[in-house]
Design a protein around this motif. Structure first.
Motif: not given
Length: 437
Positions: A78-80, A123-126, A138-149
């Motif tokens: 994470e965050s590497s 991050i890799s999670q369920d 893919t993204y760990c959250s909707e926030q990160h998905r929206d940020e990368d859009q």
């Protein structure tokens, strides 16, 4: 009797089934292997079908994550930063091959290089939030998905094409569409980019059409000959008036030989040239190709115009080929596609270097000839040029830039060079000549 189609080796995408390549969807998402949590299937039936082949790698991935009590093998990064992340994945491939005692297949390597982790923070999670258009990011959250859009918007369709092209070439046939048969009656030179020579298809739908896929395959086929035409027109326009043009394609492999008729396209655009002599040279070629040199008939229009194209194959390093005496003809153009000069350490202990590009100074042609070499990414282009100049004192750089004749067939970039998700064959080009004394 129909010949069996030529198939490419299969790739891994977590967004499609490892067995049948069915693509994931919002209503029918892929099912994850419960042990390694890294490989995906459309059904339990296909997971069971594949388990015999997957068993050893599954155990390795699962045991490694269980040992440190992580969600899966790729957790903990994470965050590497990108350098550490790239090094981790490449070292993981090497370590896995040593432990399993065998080389990994292309798809197995892809499991390490393209894991289902957040594009922003690793991050890799369920629960992940996939891009439901391409199913490649893919993204760990909707926030990160929206940020990368905003960034991802530019590559989403290209990732869809990359996935579809990889599936098509591994399941149906390698993409080898016929080359255009038109022959110029007067010399027109080059153009702004490759789309001038190949008409782009209509792209009104979010789905990738067969015509759009064929367009990317055709651009991939013609990128090599059009790079030659482009550089000839810009740097050696008088070559267009030669009766015979000699081209050495160095570092050749199956990529250059597949659909060899594509190289004829160069003479279609050079009305004054009556013959193009191609010499394909590289240790990656097959010895039988030299014993039975390819006899490829030109198109009917070339024959009626008394134009000819000859192909000769030499499965050796270029420095050895130059010592072949009568078999060596001084080239007008030397082309090295996707060169990889800097791929290996330039040390005597590194076989990748000593058996590959050691002796780079031999590439520079004599007299009026030019050396053209391409690279997949901007970062590679800089390093490849540095490596070449290190060993070629007489080289003079003419130009270094993004190649307007690059392929338009996207490939996923596991290193995300310059934060890009895809790269293209022949994407960047360097052109050099011998410094005048």
């Amino acid at each position: 009797m129909e010949e069996n189609p030529i198939l490419a080796e299969a790739h891994f995408y977590w967004g499609n089934c490892f067995v049948c390549k069915k693509k994931s969807s919002k209503t029918e998402p892929m099912k994850r292997c419960s042990r390694c949590r890294s490989v995906y299937y459309c059904s339990q039936e296909h997971q069971v079908q594949h388990f015999k082949k997957h068993k050893k790698l599954c155990k390795y991935l699962g045991s490694a994550s269980e040992e440190v009590q992580q969600f899966n093998f790729f957790s903990g990064m994470e965050s590497s930063d990108s350098q550490a992340w790239n090094l981790f994945r490449m070292n993981a491939v090497i370590t896995c091959e040593i432990i399993l005692g065998k080389p990994l297949s292309l798809a197995e390597r892809d499991i390490f290089l393209f894991p289902r982790v957040c594009r922003i923070c690793r991050i890799s999670q369920d629960r992940m939030f996939d891009c439901e258009e391409c199913f490649c990011l893919t993204y760990c959250s909707e926030q990160h998905r929206d940020e990368d859009q905003p960034r991802h918007k530019g590559s989403c369709r290209q990732l869809k094409i990359a996935m579809l092209a990889d599936v098509y070439e591994s399941c149906v046939s390698v993409g080898l569409p016929p080359i255009p048969s038109h022959i110029d009656k007067s010399y027109l030179g080059t153009a702004e980019d490759i789309t001038h020579f190949i008409d782009p298809p209509m792209t009104g739908s979010s789905d990738i059409s067969k015509s759009e896929l064929d367009y990317s395959f055709l651009a991939n086929q013609l990128s090599g000959p059009l790079t030659l035409l482009d550089r000839l027109a810009k740097h050696r326009p008088h070559f267009a008036e030669k009766e015979t043009l000699v081209v050495h394609v160095v570092g050749s492999s199956t990529y250059e030989m597949m659909g060899i008729i594509k190289w004829e396209y160069l003479i279609h655009r050079l009305p004054s040239v009556q013959c193009v002599e191609y010499y394909f040279v590289g240790p990656g070629l097959y010895a039988e190709d030299e014993e039975q040199q390819p006899a490829v008939r030109t198109c009917d229009r070339c024959e009626s115009s008394s134009k000819s194209v000859t192909y000769r194959v030499f499965p050796i390093r270029y420095c050895k080929f130059k010592k072949r005496g009568d078999e060596f003809t001084s080239p007008d153009l030397v082309l090295v596609q996707n060169s990889g000069f800097s791929e290996f350490e330039d040390k005597p202990a590194c076989s990748g270097w000593t058996e590959g590009w050691q002796g780079l100074d031999c590439l520079l042609p004599e007299q009026d000839g030019i050396l053209i070499f391409t690279s997949y990414t901007a970062g590679e282009a800089v390093k490849d040029l540095e490596r070449l100049l290190k060993y070629t004192e007489e080289a003079e750089l003419i130009v270094s830039e993004e190649n307007p004749m690059k392929s338009l067939r996207p490939c996923r970039d596991w290193e995300n060079d310059k934060d890009r998700d895809v790269f293209y064959s022949n994407q960047f080009v360097n052109v050099l000549q011998r410094r005048k004394k």
